[in-house]
Design an enzyme around this catalytic site. Structure first.
Site: not given
Ligand code: LLP
Length: 861
Positions: A742-745, A785, A812-813, A841
């Site tokens: 389950e990738p997002g990024r 980060y 303003c930071e 993100y």
């Molecule tokens: N599955 C679960 C349960 C998660 O909590 C997350 C991300 C993903 C999958 C997807 O992860 P990815 O493939 O996108 O790395 N805001 C942070 C990333 C936080 C991700 C939170 N959970 C950033 O900008 O790097």
């Protein structure tokens, strides 16, 4: 007949990693050929194959315990493999290996070793590597002969037997006989570093860094044209590039500066190799074996005498001994008394600072075994003179450069970097080549970062400084561009400029890039289903594309489920995963109503709201035990993370499930975000199998997301093929489970850019700022980060950088900084800047802070 001109020698030194593989030897062969072409006679001085010296070092002790067989076999095997890799006859080293085995046997039989024997054992490392290397060069058609360095370098006598054998010194006077001896050996000569012989013909070692020293000695005694040290970094830098990628290559240093940088911490060069080349004014080059085309550092005679800071070096693991005495004031011989105690304990003092009531000294553990026990003994011995306190571990941070004293006034702004740090000691070297401060060890990285930024941010304009490490490692990325991986936005430049002119700040997403990423994921042979973690970017048109590619969705709130259903009305509910964390009861009810796979990541819901789950299939999120990711905030596993059910809760989970008629059909884990270790998903799968053995009803294992993309130049994303291979191996072992990810990024990061227009420019003190209309309310990742996003000026794409600036927003930071210390071409108000890799993100974490509207979104095809 004209007498033939004397040979012009060049010495090339290659360290352990540089001689460890065929690929590296190919580079050596190329360099040798190039030197011959130049009319020079190369002497190639080599270290032992990397890892071998450490093993040889441990052999005598192992032999005394009768345990040398295995390590010896490993050494033999390593050289057999190395010979095979080089395609040379392993028989070439059979005699040497046999001699080594007999020597070790001898130690075992006699039950005794000595520095003399130790030196003989160690010398085999270099002997073996050079025999094989010389044969490889001959196989390449080069006229390369082999010589035993012990017949070339004579050690000076030393009354201390340990030093005489293990840290010998050699004279570096010109030695015409050496040239004559080498003359007959071959057009190129391969010799060993690290070793020499004493007046009795015994083997001696030149101590740590002894291969650099041997190379410098050869150069000095032959009167060589130059000495080239080939190593695994491009040269000397303004700071340690592995810790500070902004560090700049130092193009030219004089001998004193190089010696000072080497002595104050940089590991590139051993300081002992400078005196021989300095004595004969032989230029010393430091070059990068892997990428010979990079210019490197040239150490030579002083070109100008202008005062300037060249580098910041750090030595960690230092201890201070602070000595208080009210009686010291005007007391004759106090220092002599206390220093005599240090001498008695064999502790060498590095820095000293004195005041009326206190003397503080630093002790470098490199030359001293210093621990609490030793300190207690020292403290007792000093008791008649003073009260002692041990401070440490500390780091000595040194500013190195000529005439430091003359530039103290210019260090004004840099000194503000000390404001937040406790400085234990400050010392200015009598040589006027360094100014050192001692701070707590954990403070050093921040202090160095701040100092470096203050002192070298203008370095891009100064020809004395070469490219940054970041830029050098970026060359790999440029090669990737040539191979067709140019970021999509290069081709869309005009269109993006027009879009920004219409509305700024603005996120722009490139649909085809999302499609391509989705296709790469669905092509994974080991994975049965891919879900998109839509928290990364829930833009509806992107969701639609991802749905068309056949992926499901991982949602963490009812609103995310609603968003998917609104964007993709026909989606089958079993393509939706619901993975909430600490959600209220009603959200689980909503998840089941939506028909999604519902994931539990705590026992509380089963314990307190069993009715919601009775008769249901659920997935359970397991804590695999180790969090990973690009920042602590995004590591989501391990004892201290709020996610998942731990292994010790599994019995209870099983009992609760049975009690309430709940079926566990799948297990899930997500270690974190931005992970580059390809094997981690297979490791997680193995952990899940351990848990699954308790639940025969489990059919699928979801190993989470977290696949890293390339964000920073020179740092690649995760190797997807390697992920696939390791997961495929897992599947072959455990065919009964379906694998989900389950990738997002990975799907959206590279597809998105943030466009911003330059509002104002500023130079305040030494720092330049480029202000843009996008702030941390649009993209919070740098502030939250310390994330790196490449920033380019689209109007001047490809122009050479002329300034270094912080790119800042209107919030303003002080944390409202999208990029620190960035190289930019001449940039003006109204220019369009592009912030890369902002598709994940970015907008999804944006806010209305300061009541500023975050950047809006546009999808292009
Ligand atoms: N599955 C679960 C349960 C998660 O909590 C997350 C991300 C993903 C999958 C997807 O992860 P990815 O493939 O996108 O790395 N805001 C942070 C990333 C936080 C991700 C939170 N959970 C950033 O900008 O790097």
């Amino acid at each position: 007949m004209q007498p033939s001109p004397p040979p012009r020698w060049v010495v090339l030194k290659y360290g352990g990693t540089s001689v460890a593989s065929r690929a590296r030897w190919e580079k050596i062969a190329e360099r040798v050929a190039a030197c011959i072409e130049e009319g020079l006679r190369p002497v190639v001085v080599c270290s032992a194959v990397s890892g071998i010296s450490d093993r040889l070092d441990a052999l005598p002790a192992a032999a005394l315990k009768g345990e040398a067989e295995a390590p010896l076999a490993a050494i033999l095997e390593r050289h057999r493999r190395h010979a095979a890799d080089l395609g040379v006859d392993p028989g070439l080293v059979a005699d040497d290996l046999d001699r080594l085995s007999r020597l070790v046997k001898g130690i075992e039989l006699v039950g005794e070793t000595s520095p003399r024997v130790h030196a003989r054992v160690m010398a085999f490392g270099e002997i073996l590597s050079t025999r094989l290397g010389a044969a490889f060069l001959r196989g390449r058609g080069l006229d390369a002969g082999w010589v035993d360095t012990r017949e070339c370098l004579d050690a000076l006598p030393d009354p201390d037997p340990r030093r005489a054998f293990l840290q010998a010194h050699c004279g570096h006077g010109l030695d015409p006989a050496l040239g004559e001896r080498l003359d007959g050996v071959g057009r190129a000569v391969v010799a060993q570093g690290f070793i020499a012989r004493d007046a009795d013909g015994q083997t001696v070692l030149l101590g740590r860094g002894g291969s650099d020293t041997a190379a410098a000695l050869f150069a000095a005694r032959l009167g060589a044209e130059r000495c080239e040290i080939w190593t695994d970094v491009p040269g000397m830098f303004t700071a340690d590039p592995r810790r500070l990628p902004d560090a700049r290559l130092l193009r030219r240093l004089d001998y004193d500066e190089a010696q000072e940088i080497a002595s104050t911490g940089a590991k590139v060069l051993h300081p002992r190799c400078i005196p021989p080349v300095r004595a004969h004014r032989i230029p010393l080059w430091i070059r990068w074996t892997e990428r010979p085309e990079v210019e490197g550092t040239v150490v030579g005679s002083r070109v100008d005498d202008a005062p300037r800071v060249r580098a910041i070096s750090t030595r960690t693991g230092q201890y201070l001994v602070s000595m208080d005495t009210p009686g010291m004031w005007q007391q004759v011989g106090f220092l002599a008394d206390v220093f005599a105690v240090f001498k008695r304990y064999g502790l060498s003092i590095d820095l000293v600072s004195t005041s009326e009531m206190n003397v503080t000294v630093s002790i470098d553990p490199a030359g001293n075994a210093f621990d609490a026990e030793r300190f207690a003994a020292l403290s007792d011995a000093l008791a008649p003179h003073c009260q002692t306190k041990l401070i440490g571990p500390c780091a000595v941070v040194s500013l190195v450069g000529r005439h430091i004293r003359a530039i103290l006034h210019r260090l004004g702004p840099a000194l503000t970097a000390f404001e937040e740090h406790r400085v234990h000691l400050l010392s200015q070297a009598a040589s006027d080549l360094n100014l050192s401060v001692v701070v707590d060890e954990d403070q050093a990285p921040r202090l160095v970062r701040n100092l470096h930024w203050l002192l070298f941010q203008e370095a891009a304009r100064d020809p004395a400084f070469g490219p940054s490490w970041l830029a050098l490692s970026d060359v790999g990325e440029q090669t990737a561009e040539v191979e067709g991986i140019t970021p999509w936005w290069h081709a869309e430049r005009e269109r993006l400029i027009a879009l920004a002119a219409e509305l700024s700040p603005r996120y722009v997403y490139h649909g085809p890039s999302v499609d391509a990423a989705a296709a790469r994921l669905t092509a994974l042979s080991s994975v049965d289903r891919v879900f998109y973690a839509m928290k990364a970017n829930p833009e509806p048109r992107l969701l639609q594309r991802i749905e068309r590619a056949g992926l499901g969705f991982e949602c963490v709130s009812p609103a995310e489920i609603d968003r998917v259903k609104a964007a993709c009305p026909d989606i089958a509910p079993d393509r939706i995963l619901f993975t909430p964390n600490f959600a209220p009861r009603e959200e689980y009810v909503a998840g089941f109503e939506a028909g999604a796979w519902v994931t539990l990541d705590n026992l509380h819901p089963l314990e307190h709201w069993p009715d919601v789950f009775r008769g249901r299939d659920v997935m359970v999120r397991i804590d695999p035990g180790k969090g990973r990711g690009h920042h602590d905030h995004v590591k989501t596993a391990g004892a201290r993370s709020k996610f998942g059910v731990s292994f010790d809760q599994i019995d209870r989970l099983k009992a609760l499930a049975a009690q309430h008629d709940v079926t566990v059909v799948g297990l899930h884990a997500h270690s974190g975000s931005g992970i580059r270790t390809a094997a981690q998903w297979a490791e997680v799968a193995e952990r899940l199998v351990e848990a699954a053995q308790r639940f025969p009803t489990v059919r699928h294992l979801d190993v989470g997301g977290g696949l890293a993309v390339a964000e920073k130049p020179g740092r690649a994303g995760v190797d997807l093929d390697a992920v696939d291979a390791t997961l495929a191996a897992f599947k072959a072992k455990h065919p009964r489970y379906a694998l989900w990810i389950e990738p997002g990024r990975y799907l959206v990061a590279e597809a998105g850019v943030l466009l911003a227009r330059v509002t104002q420019l500023k130079k305040k003190g030494p720092v330049r700022y480029v202000g843009v209309d996008a702030g941390m309310n649009s993209l919070i990742r740098p502030a939250l980060y310390g994330a790196y996003h490449a920033i380019v000026n689209l109007d001047r794409l490809g122009d050479a950088p002329t300034m270094v600036a912080n790119v800042v927003g209107p919030i303003c930071e002080s944390g409202d900084t999208l990029g620190y210390n960035r190289d930019l071409p001449e940039t003006r108000e109204g220019d369009t800047l592009l912030v890369a890799t902002a598709g994940a993100y970015g907008r999804s974490m944006a806010s209305h802070y300061n009541l500023r509207q975050p950047a809006l979104e546009t999808v292009i095809d």
